[in-house]
Design a protein around this motif. Sequence first.
Motif, short mmCIF file in Angstrom:
data_model
loop_
_atom_site.label_atom_id
_atom_site.label_comp_id
_atom_site.label_asym_id
_atom_site.label_seq_id
_atom_site.Cartn_x
_atom_site.Cartn_y
_atom_site.Cartn_z
N ALA A 116 0.87 -1.50 0.07
CA ALA A 116 0.03 0.00 -0.15
C ALA A 116 0.87 1.16 -0.22
CB ALA A 116 -0.98 0.01 1.23
N THR A 117 1.93 1.37 0.76
CA THR A 117 2.79 2.44 0.80
C THR A 117 3.56 2.48 -0.07
OG1 THR A 117 4.63 1.18 2.13
CG2 THR A 117 2.91 2.51 3.40
N LEU B 172 1.36 3.93 -3.28
CA LEU B 172 0.90 5.33 -2.87
C LEU B 172 2.05 6.41 -3.30
CD1 LEU B 172 -1.31 5.42 0.32
CD2 LEU B 172 -2.02 5.84 -1.90
N ARG B 173 3.25 5.95 -2.82
CA ARG B 173 4.51 6.67 -3.30
C ARG B 173 4.89 6.90 -4.56
NH1 ARG B 173 10.17 6.07 -0.29
NH2 ARG B 173 11.16 7.66 -1.04
N PRO C 150 2.18 12.28 2.31
CA PRO C 150 1.34 12.29 3.57
C PRO C 150 1.48 13.43 4.43
CG PRO C 150 3.16 10.44 3.53
CD PRO C 150 3.01 11.29 1.96
N SER D 19 4.39 11.11 8.94
CA SER D 19 5.10 9.70 8.52
C SER D 19 4.53 8.58 8.42
CB SER D 19 6.48 9.94 9.26
OG SER D 19 6.03 9.71 10.58
N VAL D 20 5.01 7.59 7.85
CA VAL D 20 4.45 6.08 7.91
C VAL D 20 5.44 5.41 8.34
CG1 VAL D 20 3.29 4.31 6.62
CG2 VAL D 20 2.52 6.57 6.23
N LEU E 61 6.72 1.51 8.68
CA LEU E 61 6.39 0.10 8.74
C LEU E 61 7.39 -0.88 9.60
CD1 LEU E 61 6.05 -0.07 4.80
CD2 LEU E 61 4.22 0.15 6.57
N MET F 277 -4.57 1.55 1.27
CA MET F 277 -4.04 2.76 0.48
C MET F 277 -5.38 3.84 1.06
SD MET F 277 -3.10 1.12 -3.12
CE MET F 277 -2.95 2.70 -3.69
N LEU G 212 -5.00 5.08 4.36
CA LEU G 212 -3.86 6.11 4.56
C LEU G 212 -4.27 7.62 3.85
CD1 LEU G 212 -0.55 3.76 3.82
CD2 LEU G 212 -1.21 5.05 6.15
#
Length: 273
Positions: free
Chosen positions: A2-3, A6-7, A13, A16-17, A19, A265, A268
């Motif tokens: 998902a990240t 999206l990137r 965003p 921050s995300v 993982l 996704m 987020l």
Amino acid sequence: MATIFLRRMGFDPKGSVLLSWMCDEERGGGLGVQYLVKKGLLKGDFGICPEPTDGSLRYAHPGILRGYITYKAEPAHVARPYPFGDNALQKAVRAYLALDKINERLEKIKLDDLPSPRLVIAVLNAGEVANVHPSKATFWFDRRIVPGVEGETHDEAIAEIRGALDRLKAEREGYDYELVVTSRRPVLQAPKDDTFTGIVQQAFEEVMGRPVPTLRWEGACDAAWIQQENATDLLVISPAKWDDMAAPDEKLDIEDYLNYIKVFMRTLVLALS
């Protein structure tokens, strides 16, 4: 994934995300999540733990009290009657029966959305050879602490276990024991009507076209350690099947996998836009 997607799509965003892939979860997380939490490396306002939930959203789960109990006795050859009362295995068996009465009490607690609390003895090791009375016996216990039930705390659970063993010790000579707690995993309890819960529910419905079942969960996971330390809103959701977990044919449907990437996704985007 998902990240990553999206990137690649250029999503920026507002935050921050983080993982994290955990180890040592089945043994209590001392070398995994607990280490990272103590180092301050797992902080956030909200999060998702993708444990197997059959596609449903889980906002709470039981805690775990886990450890082992050891009895010792003098060794002696089995060619003669044992001269020291009960050997270590006999002591452990009597202790098991005493603790099983606790489990019988717990099984009478009926809940609408979770199994009853329980105390399970799953491992027993005793003796070295067949012709010597066991001089040492150790068994492991796993006590599930169900949230929202009066008296269901880790401290109350360990006190009840010690109480049963102490009564046995008072009744029978030589029943000294060692009790070691190896894990006190906390309960997970996120508000069912929390803002982040609503975001995940909205993301799911937009992607899947139906509401997501939102329930408490009978399992337990590392998310509880993070929530306890940081007051982080943490939910558990993934398409993986509970009945397939740790089985030889553990698997995940490709369509489900892709759909839940979309759900994550969208979550987020809704949470960090």
